[in-house]
Scaffold this motif. Structure first.
Motif, short mmCIF file in Angstrom:
data_model
loop_
_atom_site.label_atom_id
_atom_site.label_comp_id
_atom_site.label_asym_id
_atom_site.label_seq_id
_atom_site.Cartn_x
_atom_site.Cartn_y
_atom_site.Cartn_z
N ARG A 125 1.36 -1.22 -0.01
CA ARG A 125 0.15 -0.22 0.01
C ARG A 125 0.81 1.07 -0.02
O ARG A 125 0.09 2.19 -0.30
N ASP A 126 1.96 0.63 0.59
CA ASP A 126 3.09 2.65 0.76
C ASP A 126 3.93 2.20 -0.92
O ASP A 126 4.66 3.97 -0.69
N THR A 127 4.66 1.36 -1.61
CA THR A 127 4.76 1.17 -1.94
C THR A 127 5.04 -0.17 -3.61
O THR A 127 4.46 -0.50 -3.07
N ARG A 128 5.27 0.46 -4.79
CA ARG A 128 5.00 -0.38 -5.48
C ARG A 128 6.91 -0.58 -6.11
O ARG A 128 6.54 -1.25 -7.71
N ASP A 129 7.61 0.23 -5.98
CA ASP A 129 8.82 0.13 -6.40
C ASP A 129 9.12 -1.48 -6.45
O ASP A 129 8.82 -2.23 -5.14
N ALA A 130 9.91 -2.11 -7.50
CA ALA A 130 9.97 -3.59 -7.90
C ALA A 130 11.29 -4.24 -6.06
O ALA A 130 11.09 -5.17 -6.02
N GLU A 131 12.25 -3.22 -6.15
CA GLU A 131 13.35 -3.59 -5.61
C GLU A 131 13.18 -2.88 -4.00
O GLU A 131 13.43 -3.57 -3.04
N GLU A 132 12.02 -2.27 -3.87
CA GLU A 132 11.88 -2.02 -2.83
C GLU A 132 10.74 -2.73 -1.58
O GLU A 132 10.99 -3.85 -0.58
N LEU A 133 10.23 -3.51 -3.10
CA LEU A 133 9.18 -4.28 -2.46
C LEU A 133 9.57 -5.85 -2.09
O LEU A 133 9.99 -6.51 -1.36
N PHE A 134 11.22 -6.81 -3.19
CA PHE A 134 11.96 -7.07 -3.24
C PHE A 134 12.44 -7.15 -1.68
O PHE A 134 12.85 -8.51 -0.41
N ALA A 135 13.38 -6.30 -1.75
CA ALA A 135 13.73 -6.57 -0.25
C ALA A 135 12.97 -6.48 1.24
O ALA A 135 13.61 -7.03 2.02
N SER A 136 11.63 -5.57 1.18
CA SER A 136 10.90 -5.76 1.85
C SER A 136 10.55 -7.30 1.99
O SER A 136 10.55 -8.08 3.32
N ALA A 137 9.97 -8.18 1.22
CA ALA A 137 10.19 -9.34 1.37
C ALA A 137 10.90 -10.22 1.38
O ALA A 137 10.21 -11.68 3.07
N VAL A 138 12.49 -9.63 1.34
CA VAL A 138 12.85 -10.70 2.05
C VAL A 138 13.00 -10.55 3.25
O VAL A 138 13.00 -11.60 4.28
N PHE A 139 12.96 -9.52 3.95
CA PHE A 139 13.24 -9.28 5.67
C PHE A 139 12.25 -9.82 5.48
O PHE A 139 12.26 -10.79 6.92
N ILE A 140 10.76 -9.64 5.36
CA ILE A 140 9.68 -10.52 6.19
C ILE A 140 10.22 -11.59 6.01
O ILE A 140 9.58 -12.52 6.97
N ASN A 141 10.50 -12.22 5.27
CA ASN A 141 10.27 -14.09 5.01
C ASN A 141 11.91 -14.06 6.19
O ASN A 141 11.59 -14.92 6.86
N ARG A 142 13.22 -13.43 6.12
CA ARG A 142 13.71 -13.68 6.98
C ARG A 142 13.07 -13.42 9.23
O ARG A 142 13.65 -14.86 9.28
N LEU A 143 12.23 -12.58 9.01
CA LEU A 143 11.62 -12.06 10.41
C LEU A 143 10.88 -13.31 10.61
O LEU A 143 11.29 -14.37 11.36
N LEU A 144 9.94 -14.15 9.74
CA LEU A 144 9.44 -14.25 10.12
C LEU A 144 9.76 -15.97 10.06
O LEU A 144 8.75 -17.33 10.68
N ASP A 145 10.29 -16.75 9.07
CA ASP A 145 11.19 -17.56 9.50
C ASP A 145 11.30 -18.80 10.96
O ASP A 145 10.87 -19.53 11.27
N VAL A 146 12.46 -17.29 11.21
CA VAL A 146 12.38 -17.29 13.08
C VAL A 146 11.09 -17.86 13.63
O VAL A 146 11.04 -18.75 14.53
N ALA A 147 9.59 -17.28 13.92
CA ALA A 147 8.92 -17.21 14.28
C ALA A 147 8.53 -18.55 13.86
O ALA A 147 8.23 -19.14 14.87
N GLY A 148 8.23 -18.94 12.97
CA GLY A 148 7.70 -20.09 12.15
C GLY A 148 9.01 -21.23 12.86
O GLY A 148 7.75 -21.96 13.38
N ALA A 149 10.35 -21.03 12.71
CA ALA A 149 10.71 -22.65 13.20
C ALA A 149 10.28 -22.46 15.06
O ALA A 149 10.79 -23.37 15.66
N LEU A 150 10.23 -21.02 15.87
CA LEU A 150 10.46 -21.19 17.36
C LEU A 150 8.29 -21.61 17.41
O LEU A 150 8.80 -22.04 18.46
N SER A 151 7.98 -21.23 16.35
CA SER A 151 6.30 -22.16 16.67
C SER A 151 6.42 -23.41 16.85
O SER A 151 6.18 -23.50 17.90
N PHE A 152 7.30 -24.14 16.06
CA PHE A 152 7.51 -25.61 16.18
C PHE A 152 8.21 -25.50 16.56
O PHE A 152 7.71 -26.93 17.43
#
Length: 293
Positions: free
Chosen positions: A115-142
């Motif tokens: 909703r804040d940006t449509r820039d491909a590079e910014e979205l890609f960087a955000s997706a990578v960051f979110i993946n790394r952040l929540l992968d740890v949360a998923g592992a912790l939940s498991f």
């Protein structure tokens, strides 16, 4: 922290603050759509979980901890993930479904960032960051789920063990413990604790250990029985073992196990009669004395 990562953190934190309700609603929808529950948890409870986790993400991101340690280093965020996992564990969901439910938050977060940006590079960087952040949360939940489920199973096993080794009052100052199944070290400890406490509570003078329901008696089982008998004697009570069937008697003899110091009887009725005799002594005509319960 690089400038790019700092910008991603700021963008994600802003989305969490400004669109928290939208993110929570989308996360709940995704879990319901993808059947990532595996339990009868209600939609209201899902929303409560979502609000708690999203609220905890903001201070976690603002802490400045590396993305791979945001979840584990922030106590509030860590606790939110643990509570979610434990609730699912108690509800009977699988660990895989539980961790996938946490990971479903990725899509909800990325959608809010879009909703804040449509820039491909910014979205890609955000997706990578979110993946790394929540992968740890998923592992912790498991991990939390597995540990929590094991603890639940241990408690249930302990409760079942205690229920399967009841101490019964048969007569005045006479108790009995009917054993069924296998007598191992853990169960022997439970039997001892329950029986010794009951001897003290009822001021019992005789304890009957009935092994009618024990399928086989080997050296280990005999050793456990001896430990129980010795513990009972230390409490000042006599011990009688009943349920010694012909097959068990033959096995004990073949193994060379010495139970000569223990009073044994073939049936529980015979053991009760022997216990009453130990308490009251023989009657005036040589018969066993009688007493009321």
């Amino acid at each position: 922290m690089s400038t790019s990562e700092a910008a991603v953190r700021e963008r994600l934190t802003r989305a969490l603050r400004e669109r928290d309700a939208e993110i929570a609603d989308r996360w709940v929808e995704l879990q319901l759509e993808q059947a990532l529950l595996g339990t009868d948890i209600s939609e209201a409870e899902l929303r409560e979980e979502a609000d708690a986790l999203i609220d905890a993400l903001v201070p976690g991101l603002e802490s400045g901890a590396p993305v791979d340690r945001v979840v584990t280093s922030n106590s509030g965020l860590h606790e939110a993930v643990v509570r979610l996992s434990m609730r699912r564990a108690r509800g009977g969901a699988t660990p895989t479904v539980t961790s996938l439910a946490v990971l479903a938050l990725k899509e909800a977060l990325l959608r809010a960032v879009q909703r804040d940006t449509r820039d491909a590079e910014e979205l890609f960087a955000s997706a990578v960051f979110i993946n790394r952040l929540l992968d740890v949360a998923g592992a912790l939940s498991f991990e939390t789920y597995v540990e929590g489920r094991e603890e639940i199973i241990r408690r249930q096993s302990q409760q079942l063990m205690e229920l399967s080794t009841p101490v019964v009052r048969l007569w005045r100052q006479v108790l009995a413990v009917p054993l069924i199944g296998t007598l191992d070290t853990a169960r022997t400890q439970v039997v001892m604790e329950n029986l010794l406490q009951a001897i003290q509570d009822h001021e019992a003078l005789v304890a009957i250990v009935d092994i009618t329901g024990v399928a086989t008696v080997d050296t280990a089982v005999a050793q456990h029985l001896m430990q129980t008998v010795n513990a009972v004697r230390l409490m000042g009570a006599d011990c009688v073992i009943s349920g010694v069937r012909p097959s068990i008697a033959q096995t004990i003899a073949q193994l060379g196990i010495d139970l000569s110091a223990i009073l044994t009887r073939a049936t529980l009725a015979d053991a009760l009669a022997a216990a009453i005799k130990l308490i009251d002594g023989p009657g005036p005509d040589g018969d066993d004395g009688e007493d009321s319960q």
